[in-house]
Design an enzyme around this catalytic site. Structure first.
Site, PDB file in Angstrom:
ATOM      1  N   ASP A 182      49.785 -10.455 -45.258  1.00 42.70           N
ATOM      2  CA  ASP A 182      49.469 -11.389 -44.189  1.00 42.70           C
ATOM      3  C   ASP A 182      50.531 -12.470 -44.355  1.00 42.70           C
ATOM      4  O   ASP A 182      50.437 -13.290 -45.262  1.00 42.70           O
ATOM      5  CB  ASP A 182      48.064 -11.974 -44.360  1.00 42.70           C
ATOM      6  CG  ASP A 182      47.697 -12.882 -43.198  1.00 42.70           C
ATOM      7  OD1 ASP A 182      48.612 -13.573 -42.695  1.00 42.70           O
ATOM      8  OD2 ASP A 182      46.527 -12.911 -42.802  1.00 42.70           O
ATOM      9  N   HIS A 183      51.562 -12.424 -43.500  1.00 44.00           N
ATOM     10  CA  HIS A 183      52.725 -13.261 -43.809  1.00 44.00           C
ATOM     11  C   HIS A 183      52.398 -14.762 -43.770  1.00 44.00           C
ATOM     12  O   HIS A 183      53.137 -15.565 -44.316  1.00 44.00           O
ATOM     13  CB  HIS A 183      53.933 -12.912 -42.936  1.00 44.00           C
ATOM     14  CG  HIS A 183      53.780 -13.289 -41.510  1.00 44.00           C
ATOM     15  ND1 HIS A 183      53.156 -12.488 -40.597  1.00 44.00           N
ATOM     16  CD2 HIS A 183      54.163 -14.386 -40.837  1.00 44.00           C
ATOM     17  CE1 HIS A 183      53.161 -13.084 -39.427  1.00 44.00           C
ATOM     18  NE2 HIS A 183      53.768 -14.239 -39.538  1.00 44.00           N
ATOM     19  N   HIS A 245      45.297 -13.964 -39.792  1.00 46.44           N
ATOM     20  CA  HIS A 245      45.902 -15.258 -40.129  1.00 46.44           C
ATOM     21  C   HIS A 245      44.920 -16.431 -40.029  1.00 46.44           C
ATOM     22  O   HIS A 245      44.856 -17.273 -40.923  1.00 46.44           O
ATOM     23  CB  HIS A 245      47.098 -15.553 -39.222  1.00 46.44           C
ATOM     24  CG  HIS A 245      48.033 -14.395 -39.064  1.00 46.44           C
ATOM     25  ND1 HIS A 245      48.491 -13.669 -40.131  1.00 46.44           N
ATOM     26  CD2 HIS A 245      48.594 -13.832 -37.961  1.00 46.44           C
ATOM     27  CE1 HIS A 245      49.306 -12.712 -39.690  1.00 46.44           C
ATOM     28  NE2 HIS A 245      49.375 -12.792 -38.381  1.00 46.44           N
TER      29      HIS A 245
HETATM   30  P1  NAP Z   1      59.453  -1.033 -34.503  1.00 46.66           P
HETATM   31  O1  NAP Z   1      60.571  -1.966 -34.214  1.00 46.66           O
HETATM   32  O2  NAP Z   1      58.877  -0.241 -33.380  1.00 46.66           O
HETATM   33  O3  NAP Z   1      59.967   0.002 -35.615  1.00 46.66           O
HETATM   34  C1  NAP Z   1      59.284   1.181 -35.925  1.00 46.66           C
HETATM   35  C2  NAP Z   1      60.060   1.984 -36.954  1.00 46.66           C
HETATM   36  O4  NAP Z   1      59.368   3.208 -37.221  1.00 46.66           O
HETATM   37  C3  NAP Z   1      61.449   2.345 -36.521  1.00 46.66           C
HETATM   38  O5  NAP Z   1      62.300   2.235 -37.634  1.00 46.66           O
HETATM   39  C4  NAP Z   1      61.296   3.816 -36.112  1.00 46.66           C
HETATM   40  O6  NAP Z   1      62.545   4.395 -36.288  1.00 46.66           O
HETATM   41  C5  NAP Z   1      60.272   4.304 -37.126  1.00 46.66           C
HETATM   42  N1  NAP Z   1      59.518   5.483 -36.707  1.00 46.66           N
HETATM   43  C6  NAP Z   1      58.754   5.621 -35.599  1.00 46.66           C
HETATM   44  N2  NAP Z   1      58.192   6.852 -35.568  1.00 46.66           N
HETATM   45  C7  NAP Z   1      58.584   7.493 -36.701  1.00 46.66           C
HETATM   46  C8  NAP Z   1      58.322   8.764 -37.266  1.00 46.66           C
HETATM   47  N3  NAP Z   1      57.536   9.667 -36.650  1.00 46.66           N
HETATM   48  N4  NAP Z   1      58.895   9.079 -38.453  1.00 46.66           N
HETATM   49  C9  NAP Z   1      59.686   8.200 -39.081  1.00 46.66           C
HETATM   50  N5  NAP Z   1      59.970   6.969 -38.607  1.00 46.66           N
HETATM   51  C10 NAP Z   1      59.431   6.617 -37.429  1.00 46.66           C
HETATM   52  O7  NAP Z   1      58.237  -1.771 -35.214  1.00 46.66           O
HETATM   53  P2  NAP Z   1      58.245  -3.176 -35.995  1.00 46.66           P
HETATM   54  O8  NAP Z   1      58.168  -4.285 -35.013  1.00 46.66           O
HETATM   55  O9  NAP Z   1      59.382  -3.186 -36.971  1.00 46.66           O
HETATM   56  O10 NAP Z   1      56.835  -3.137 -36.737  1.00 46.66           O
HETATM   57  C11 NAP Z   1      56.585  -2.322 -37.862  1.00 46.66           C
HETATM   58  C12 NAP Z   1      55.210  -2.659 -38.425  1.00 46.66           C
HETATM   59  O11 NAP Z   1      55.200  -4.003 -38.834  1.00 46.66           O
HETATM   60  C13 NAP Z   1      54.054  -2.525 -37.434  1.00 46.66           C
HETATM   61  O12 NAP Z   1      52.906  -2.134 -38.134  1.00 46.66           O
HETATM   62  C14 NAP Z   1      53.867  -3.938 -36.913  1.00 46.66           C
HETATM   63  O13 NAP Z   1      52.549  -4.168 -36.453  1.00 46.66           O
HETATM   64  C15 NAP Z   1      54.145  -4.717 -38.184  1.00 46.66           C
HETATM   65  N6  NAP Z   1      54.579  -6.091 -37.941  1.00 46.66           N
HETATM   66  C16 NAP Z   1      55.759  -6.346 -37.299  1.00 46.66           C
HETATM   67  C17 NAP Z   1      56.178  -7.644 -37.121  1.00 46.66           C
HETATM   68  C18 NAP Z   1      57.487  -7.952 -36.447  1.00 46.66           C
HETATM   69  O14 NAP Z   1      57.863  -9.136 -36.454  1.00 46.66           O
HETATM   70  N7  NAP Z   1      58.197  -6.992 -35.918  1.00 46.66           N
HETATM   71  C19 NAP Z   1      55.378  -8.715 -37.569  1.00 46.66           C
HETATM   72  C20 NAP Z   1      54.177  -8.428 -38.219  1.00 46.66           C
HETATM   73  C21 NAP Z   1      53.798  -7.104 -38.404  1.00 46.66           C
HETATM   74  P3  NAP Z   1      63.078   5.684 -35.498  1.00 46.66           P
HETATM   75  O15 NAP Z   1      62.836   5.432 -34.055  1.00 46.66           O
HETATM   76  O16 NAP Z   1      64.501   5.756 -35.892  1.00 46.66           O
HETATM   77  O17 NAP Z   1      62.283   6.765 -36.061  1.00 46.66           O
END
Ligand code: NAP
Length: 496
Positions: A182-183, A245
């Site tokens: 939980d950042h 949060h």
């Molecule tokens: P994102 O930008 O959509 O990235 C998703 C990643 O998963 C990509 O690297 C994608 O790469 C990979 N991926 C998707 N399907 C896949 C599969 N079948 N096999 C292997 N790799 C796969 O998502 P994100 O924003 O970084 O968020 C990631 C997590 O962090 C989520 O749970 C989100 O709720 C959480 N989170 C994110 C943030 C934020 O600021 N972004 C903040 C808090 C929490 P490819 O397309 O190359 O496979």
């Protein structure tokens, strides 16, 4: 083990994604230049799209530039990037895990990390359970050193789904190997809540229902849903912000002093608070909670569209982008003190603040009956400003007996000119050192969902007929103000 310079391989699942690029790579770099990582570390980026190690390292450099990290010495960046490797991978494919395991074994030798492994799940939550199971079944958790699983939010979307996910990951990792991020718990001023409370004789004796009239927590954003509609339509502000949060901040503000500053002690005090939260029956939700959805409006002079016009949202969407709520904690310390929370998108300002409003004196000679009182207020500024402000009353100068409000300010930003470490940097470092204090225990997650479920169920059953009900650039729907007004309070202005 040298706990200050831990050794480990860090496998990032979702290494081509937003979180990895915006937060994780810059955080690892800051740990590296800050001397907090030994040379014994390796980062393995995992995602579907094909990439060579060199291409991945170029992405990492670009991510550092994007994060405006000053690059004083190219050689240092190159040295850092030599620790990065890429492994194309599909979550459901067994062979992907086996080849990843081979890579980990060889990098373990190369960097002499003693078998320590962190698996960081920065991917869509529907993959969390599968990855954890496969890590075990394909032997990646069978390692000579320690293993830790870092898991991002959302942890389930209600109690049953969170339980199901927990069972899956607990099959592969024990509770003390699971680091649920939980950042907010990595933020400087959130961590400061405990110090302000428990290291100051000035505050702790007053920190209860005898002296505090109400507590307000606001976390507002000016941004809209952006390109996250597919996630947000299913989540809404309640699940996205309140379950984790906001309730974590409530727990830190309300907990009893732990007997020691150790993970178990701190967590068990927080759990007690969440257990004492008065549950809201599905029929009472409207008395305690208000939901909102943003309409068109103006933010910083720019016109913005309504939520229902955003890409990927339903034209009749019932998703809330704003929540305000009144929480009651049924224990000896807090009986009768409302904790008001509110959070939303497209609001007037981006700000996270905690306001502790103290009760008035039994007899206040300087504010005769009928005159508006100025309660003492402690404001904890979480972001973007970091610091505290204490509002007190003093005599106005000169011969009059009038009073003036005085603000005593402590601003972290101006005192400490160094950037405060990003929450992710701090939490990654904690995880490397095996300190889980600022991560959420399963009991906290489970209790938080139990509190949230009746509210989300009520809202799913009863469509909000007044959506959209607040203009972008405002502080939410008027019902949010009424929630406090009916108790004789008002939201403390955020510019104070
Ligand atoms: P994102 O930008 O959509 O990235 C998703 C990643 O998963 C990509 O690297 C994608 O790469 C990979 N991926 C998707 N399907 C896949 C599969 N079948 N096999 C292997 N790799 C796969 O998502 P994100 O924003 O970084 O968020 C990631 C997590 O962090 C989520 O749970 C989100 O709720 C959480 N989170 C994110 C943030 C934020 O600021 N972004 C903040 C808090 C929490 P490819 O397309 O190359 O496979």
């Amino acid at each position: 083990m040298n706990i200050e310079n831990p050794k480990s391989l860090i496998v990032i699942f979702g290494a081509t994604g937003d979180l990895a690029n915006r937060k994780l790579f810059p955080s690892i770099y800051r740990l590296f230049i800050g001397g907090k990582l030994s040379k014994h570390f390796g980062v393995i980026g995992v995602a579907r799209r094909p990439k060579t190690n060199d291409e991945f390292r170029t992405n990492v450099k670009e991510a550092l530039q994007e994060a405006s990290i000053p690059v004083s010495d190219e050689a240092i960046i190159d040295e850092f990037c030599r620790h990065f490797f890429y492994h194309p991978f599909d979550v459901t494919n067994k062979d992907s895990y086996q080849s990843l395991n081979q890579l980990l074994s060889s990098l373990d030798e190369q960097f002499q990390v003693g078998g320590n492994r962190i698996f960081y799940l920065a991917m869509a939550p529907e993959f969390f359970g599968t990855i954890a199971s496969k890590l075990k079944s394909e032997g990646l958790t069978d390692t000579a050193g320690w293993k830790r699983l870092v898991i991002e939010k959302p942890f389930g979307h209600n109690s049953p789904s969170a339980e199901e996910l927990n069972e899956k990951i607990r099959d592969a990792f024990s509770e003390d190997e699971i680091y649920r991020i939980d950042h907010y718990l990595g933020k400087e001023m959130v961590q400061n809540i405990e110090v302000i409370r428990f290291a100051n004789a000035l505050f702790e004796p007053l920190w209860n229902n005898r002296y505090i009239s109400n507590i307000q927590i606001t976390s507002s954003e000016t941004l809209g849903v952006g390109d996250r509609a597919s996630y947000y339509e299913k989540s809404g502000a309640l699940r996205d912000m309140v379950q984790n949060h906001m309730l974590q901040m409530v727990a830190l503000l309300a907990m009893e002093p732990p007997s020691r500053l150790q993970t178990e002690e701190v967590r068990s005090e927080k759990v007690k608070v969440l257990r004492s939260l008065r549950r809201i029956h599905i029929d009472e939700v409207d008395d305690y909670f208000v939901r909102g959805q943003y309409d068109r409006g103006t933010i910083n002079g720019k016109e913005t569209i309504g939520y229902r016009e955003e890409n990927g949202t339903e034209p009749e969407s019932n998703t809330e982008t704003f929540v305000a709520g009144k929480l009651l904690i049924d224990n000896f310390r807090w009986a009768g003190v409302p904790f008001y929370i509110r959070t939303g998108k497209r609001m007037t300002v981006k700000s996270t603040k905690i306001v502790i409003e103290f009760k008035d004196m039994p007899m206040n000679l300087y504010f005769p009956a009928g005159e508006e009182r100025r309660p003492n207020v402690l404001v904890i500024h979480i972001q973007p400003d970091e610091g505290i402000t204490l509002h007190i009353n003093a005599k106005s100068s000169g011969p009059s007996s009038g009073t003036i409000p005085i603000k005593m300010d402590y601003s972290n930003n101006s005192v400490n000119s160094m950037n405060t470490p990003e929450a992710y940097e701090r939490l990654l470092y904690d995880c490397l050192r095996g300190d889980a204090t600022n991560f959420t225990h399963w009991d906290e997650v489970a209790l938080s969902w139990k509190f949230i479920d009746s509210i989300s169920e009520a809202w799913a059953m009863r469509k909000a007929n007044d959506f959209p009900n607040y203009a972008a650039g405002s502080m939410g729907p008027t019902q949010s103000d009424m929630l406090l007004e009916k108790d004789g309070f008002h939201w403390w202005p955020l510019d104070h």
